[in-house]
Design a protein around this motif. Structure first.
Motif, PDB file in Angstrom:
ATOM      1  N   UNK A 126       7.026  -3.888 -19.264  1.00 26.76           N
ATOM      2  CA  UNK A 126       7.510  -5.082 -19.966  1.00 26.76           C
ATOM      3  C   UNK A 126       8.061  -4.798 -21.360  1.00 26.76           C
ATOM      4  N   UNK A 127       7.912  -3.554 -21.840  1.00 26.18           N
ATOM      5  CA  UNK A 127       8.533  -3.182 -23.115  1.00 26.18           C
ATOM      6  C   UNK A 127      10.010  -2.847 -22.947  1.00 26.18           C
ATOM      7  N   UNK A 128      10.418  -2.592 -21.711  1.00 27.44           N
ATOM      8  CA  UNK A 128      11.838  -2.300 -21.474  1.00 27.44           C
ATOM      9  C   UNK A 128      12.647  -3.588 -21.544  1.00 27.44           C
ATOM     10  N   UNK A 129      13.904  -3.498 -21.997  1.00 29.06           N
ATOM     11  CA  UNK A 129      14.737  -4.709 -22.099  1.00 29.06           C
ATOM     12  C   UNK A 129      14.910  -5.391 -20.744  1.00 29.06           C
ATOM     13  N   UNK A 148       6.579 -16.467 -25.099  1.00 29.37           N
ATOM     14  CA  UNK A 148       6.213 -15.722 -26.313  1.00 29.37           C
ATOM     15  C   UNK A 148       6.296 -16.626 -27.542  1.00 29.37           C
ATOM     16  N   UNK A 152       3.241 -17.498 -30.034  1.00 29.30           N
ATOM     17  CA  UNK A 152       3.273 -17.045 -31.431  1.00 29.30           C
ATOM     18  C   UNK A 152       3.412 -18.199 -32.426  1.00 29.30           C
TER      19      UNK A 152
ATOM     20  N   UNK B 127      16.124  -2.583 -28.483  1.00 31.84           N
ATOM     21  CA  UNK B 127      15.236  -2.105 -27.418  1.00 31.84           C
ATOM     22  C   UNK B 127      13.858  -2.749 -27.514  1.00 31.84           C
ATOM     23  N   UNK B 129      11.115  -5.757 -27.536  1.00 32.98           N
ATOM     24  CA  UNK B 129      11.091  -7.041 -26.812  1.00 32.98           C
ATOM     25  C   UNK B 129      11.502  -8.203 -27.716  1.00 32.98           C
ATOM     26  N   UNK B 130      12.145  -9.192 -27.120  1.00 26.40           N
ATOM     27  CA  UNK B 130      12.535 -10.373 -27.897  1.00 26.40           C
ATOM     28  C   UNK B 130      11.293 -11.121 -28.377  1.00 26.40           C
ATOM     29  N   UNK B 131      11.393 -11.681 -29.561  1.00 25.14           N
ATOM     30  CA  UNK B 131      10.319 -12.503 -30.131  1.00 25.14           C
ATOM     31  C   UNK B 131      10.955 -13.653 -30.901  1.00 25.14           C
TER      32      UNK B 131
END
Lengths: 245, 245
Positions: A126-129, A148, A152, B127, B129-131
């Protein structure tokens, strides 16, 4: 003794919804499956009412057709994901488990680099785009981004599950069942299998684990799999029991 | 001599749209700014007509208010992004430059780990993750996911620019102008500045570079910046000329 967790399940009439209602441990979870009548995901106010007195929501309701056209995705998937998170927030729900999909990153399945060594593919985490393989997959990436944000910015706990390939009869899929045309890609596709037992234990773990936000791959421990299981272990303490050999 | 590139610009009446019409090199680009009348982004058919005989689209039209509520984002941002890519595909446009935003990853600005050493923040790249920091930011993450889909599934070339903080008068922003409340976060925010000159050279490079898909950070070379410039250099050969010191 602790009270069982009250779990509302959108898409309660679908395959996964029925599975959860049947097989989540009744000593720990009181499952309330919500069909379209009780919880129309295109109606925010109706969803908020349906989530009253609920500890957790498993949001399964969506158009789950990978090839669904745009008009069939806007309501259930694009608006629906927002409505689910926002209604959960308004209703004071603590946790949302969002049914994302392997199709949010499905383009890696077509990537020769990932399968340079076919017996040991590069593991996608899940860290990959994100690399959606369809408009459907893009709506799942949207849901993850929203999840997310809600974790947050607000009080919600959110787990997004990139659910693999669950079959109605719980038999592992075959290459012939893949919708892909390239025979090479067809051969790789069954490694996306998620057994019913592993699906139940994954959602069980997603409801109970101590975390604020996570995206987790949901596949059984299949030979040739290209989905990492590390974050499931790390974030949820989840280990699949099945695997295609 | 090569023909100048025909560039349609949605949101042509906005600050960035006017800037492009004024300052993109007229020897290399024929800019066609499209206002709401010529290119209503909630209308797919209208957009397809507006993109006829166009080599590239710079898609700026959107609700750009970070605090915009859901109802004000669905049409222009959520549907609008899909309409822009789909209309471009149908009209045979070769490249789309999508105005994404730093707000797709704005939550990193609030992350103490990123700023553990305030003079040298950890650099956030595409690269990571989106936040998103807002519903607005989530709609930009959606547009990026769509852009990748259109680049990988169709014939489109797509560049998504995570545009920083462009000011009307081109003066660097001050901490007081930040909408954030935490004074520490306010102090960090001006490092998101993107000067007019750098914005123009970035879009120029995005129109001309040889690539199929990329997400690129768009900030000037500001002290204390937390946005990487590496992918701009690598994918576009872009180097900002300005920087807040």
């Amino acid at each position: 003794m602790t009270q069982p967790m009250r779990v509302a399940v959108t898409g309660g009439e679908g395959m996964l919804g029925r599975l959860l209602a049947e097989r989540l441990d009744p000593a720990r979870f009181v499952v309330r499956p919500l069909g379209r009548k009780e919880a129309d995901v295109t109606d925010l106010a109706a969803l908020e009412r349906a989530f009253a007195d609920t500890d957790a929501v498993v949001h399964l309701a969506a158009n789950s057709q990978v090839g669904a056209p745009w008009d069939a995705l806007v309501g259930p998937n694009l608006l629906g994901a927002y409505h689910a998170f926002e209604a959960a927030r308004r209703a004071g729900v603590r946790r949302v488990v969002f049914a994302s999909s392997n199709h949010a990153v499905g383009m890696y399945l077509m990537d020769a680099d990932v399968f340079a060594d076919p017996s040991r593919p590069h593991l996608v985490t899940p860290e990959d785009p994100v690399r959606p393989d369809s408009l459907y997959g893009a709506t799942k990436a949207w849901g993850e981004a929203l999840g997310r944000l809600y974790a947050e910015m607000h009080e919600l706990e959110v787990v997004c599950l990139r659910i693999g390939w669950v079959t109605e009869d719980d038999r592992p899929p075959t290459p012939a069942q893949s919708i892909r045309e390239d025979p090479e890609v067809k051969r790789r596709a069954p490694a996306m299998w998620l057994s019913h037992r592993d699906c139940i234990s994954l959602i069980d773990a997603s409801l109970g684990a101590d975390l604020r936000f996570g995206i987790v791959n949901g596949v059984s421990d299949n030979a040739g799999r290209w989905f990492s299981l590390d974050e499931g272990r790390r974030l949820l303490g989840w280990e699949p029991a099945d695997g295609l050999r």
